[in-house]
Design a protein around this motif. Structure first.
Motif, PDB file in Angstrom:
ATOM      1  N   LYS A 188       2.226   1.729  -3.450  1.00 51.17           N
ATOM      2  CA  LYS A 188       1.228   2.341  -4.346  1.00 51.17           C
ATOM      3  C   LYS A 188       1.221   3.857  -4.209  1.00 51.17           C
ATOM      4  O   LYS A 188       1.148   4.586  -5.198  1.00 51.17           O
ATOM      5  N   LYS A 216       0.842  -1.209   0.000  1.00 53.21           N
ATOM      6  CA  LYS A 216       0.000   0.000   0.000  1.00 53.21           C
ATOM      7  C   LYS A 216       0.874   1.255   0.000  1.00 53.21           C
ATOM      8  O   LYS A 216       0.567   2.240  -0.677  1.00 53.21           O
ATOM      9  N   GLU A 271       2.302  -3.250 -10.750  1.00 50.92           N
ATOM     10  CA  GLU A 271       1.112  -4.002 -10.334  1.00 50.92           C
ATOM     11  C   GLU A 271       1.421  -4.730  -9.026  1.00 50.92           C
ATOM     12  O   GLU A 271       2.114  -5.745  -9.021  1.00 50.92           O
ATOM     13  N   LYS A 279       2.475   6.548  -7.179  1.00 50.17           N
ATOM     14  CA  LYS A 279       1.640   7.641  -7.692  1.00 50.17           C
ATOM     15  C   LYS A 279       2.433   8.951  -7.711  1.00 50.17           C
ATOM     16  O   LYS A 279       2.401   9.694  -8.689  1.00 50.17           O
TER      17      LYS A 279
END
Length: 408
Positions: A266, A263, A278, A270
């Protein structure tokens, strides 16, 4: 140098959490620095650097201070007093700081500095393993290097900028940094500072990543458009570097057994503008089996003792236990044999650790190559990085290739 009461108290609070509560030093320092918003950069620097220094030399300082765990608050002040005296800092007349004769402290320091396990401040078992694994001379040099404060190294994110443009941007904002010869995207800060508050960081133009760590993704020889698997991605420092080298083209599968780390990856991806990542949680063997024979490149940044990164994680010396080495070696071999099955014939794989012990590194590669799972692999090259030679973290990386299947 004049000692300020609230800063010294903050250091003692931090030491209590690290030594007695066994919390991680980096998390404790982050927590303690939030105690007072009025602290400036110099105050914050004093708290962080003093805490790390005392953690780094814990064994030496508590031996001189003649205190034992669990450490009471008066004993922690006594340890702090030892640190101050050895740095030539005059002790204030506070009731918390017991008067310890300077001559006694310096005498004990001179005496204990002749014994490596005290001078470099490590547990007996670790000293014995280090000597046996690396030899007296190499181990002594490594320990000395690993007790130095780590530089702050940035990696320019080439998805958004260049090393030269990043350097110019930071200089405009009062942060001076230099390129490092032999490291493609690395910049070294001239002096420590909070780079996370800069617009350049918020806009994903760089990540903080040690120079040695930056070599791993490059070692993997990735190409845009490939399917690449980072098997032990964690929060993704190397994953993000691989994404940049792939120019966001192709598929980059980031795997880990910890969902919370993915998490965080991710979120970082960004900010970095890395869109080909992925994340996949390894919650069963099916996740691995589905990818058998599918990857062009695999990175196994294996869990390890972390003995190569003690400069930035000095508390690891006191958290590690002797039995952990045997346990982690078994895990490393298991990971190698299992995860290597995801590689295509003619694909390449990097096995890497942030350890300097051969039994976690080249010996693991030899064991793998001699195994049933490793018989179709060959070692192309390896890189052993020692802090005493590079000035950066200790690392190991081996590049292996899967031999093409023979046609009948």
């Amino acid at each position: 140098m004049k000692l300020h009461r609230n800063l010294v108290f903050a250091v003692v609070d931090a030491l209590n959490l690290i030594f007695n509560e066994e919390e991680y030093a980096d998390k404790v320092v982050q927590k303690v620095l939030k105690f007072d918003k009025r602290w400036g950069a110099r105050d914050r620097g004093f708290i962080a650097e003093t805490t790390y220094e005392i953690v780094r030399y814990k064994r030496l300082y508590i031996e001189i201070a003649e205190v034992k765990a669990p450490f009471s608050r008066p004993n922690l002040f006594r340890v702090f007093a030892v640190w101050a005296v050895l740095r030539g800092i005059e002790l204030p007349d506070w009731k918390q700081i017991e008067t310890v004769p300077n001559r006694k402290i310096k005498g004990r320091f001179d005496e204990l500095s002749k014994i490596r396990k005290f001078k470099e401040s490590i547990p007996d078992w670790m000293d014995e393993i280090g000597v046996k694994s690396l030899g007296e001379k190499r181990w002594t040099k490594e320990l000395n290097a690993l007790n130095q404060q780590a530089d702050v190294i940035l990696r320019a994110n080439t998805l958004k900028t260049t090393k030269e443009a990043l350097r110019a941007n930071l200089l405009e904002n009062g942060i001076d940094c230099e390129p490092i010869a032999g490291y493609t995207d690395a910049l070294k800060l001239a002096e420590r500072g909070n780079v996370f508050r800069t617009d350049a960081f918020q806009n994903g133009m760089f990540e903080v990543q040690d120079a040695s760590s930056q070599l791993v993704a490059e070692f993997l020889d990735v190409k845009p458009g490939q399917r690449v698997i980072d098997t032990c991605a964690g929060a993704g420092g190397k994953t993000l570097h691989i994404a940049a080298l792939m120019e966001n083209k192709g598929q980059l599968i980031a795997m880990d057994i910890y969902e919370n780390k993915l998490k965080e990856l991710k979120r970082r991806a960004k900010r970095n503008g890395a869109f080909n990542i992925e994340p996949r949680v390894i919650d069963s063997t099916k996740v691995i089996k589905k990818l058998y024979g599918k990857a062009d490149r695999i990175l196994i940044d294996a869990p390890c003792t972390g003995l190569g990164v003690l400069r930035r994680n000095p508390d690891a010396k006191w958290k590690l236990q002797p039995e952990f080495l045997e346990k982690i070696m078994a895990t490393q071999q298991e990971i190698l044999r299992s995860y290597s099955k995801m590689l295509k014939p003619e694909g390449k794989m990097v096995y890497a650790t942030c350890s300097i012990l051969p039994q976690e590194n080249n010996e693991q590669v030899k064991s793998f190559l001699a195994s049933e799972e490793g018989r179709d692999f060959r070692l192309i090259k390896e890189n052993k990085i020692y802090a005493s030679e590079s000035g950066y973290d200790g690392f190991y990386m081996a590049l292996l290739e899967k031999i093409a299947e023979k046609t009948a």
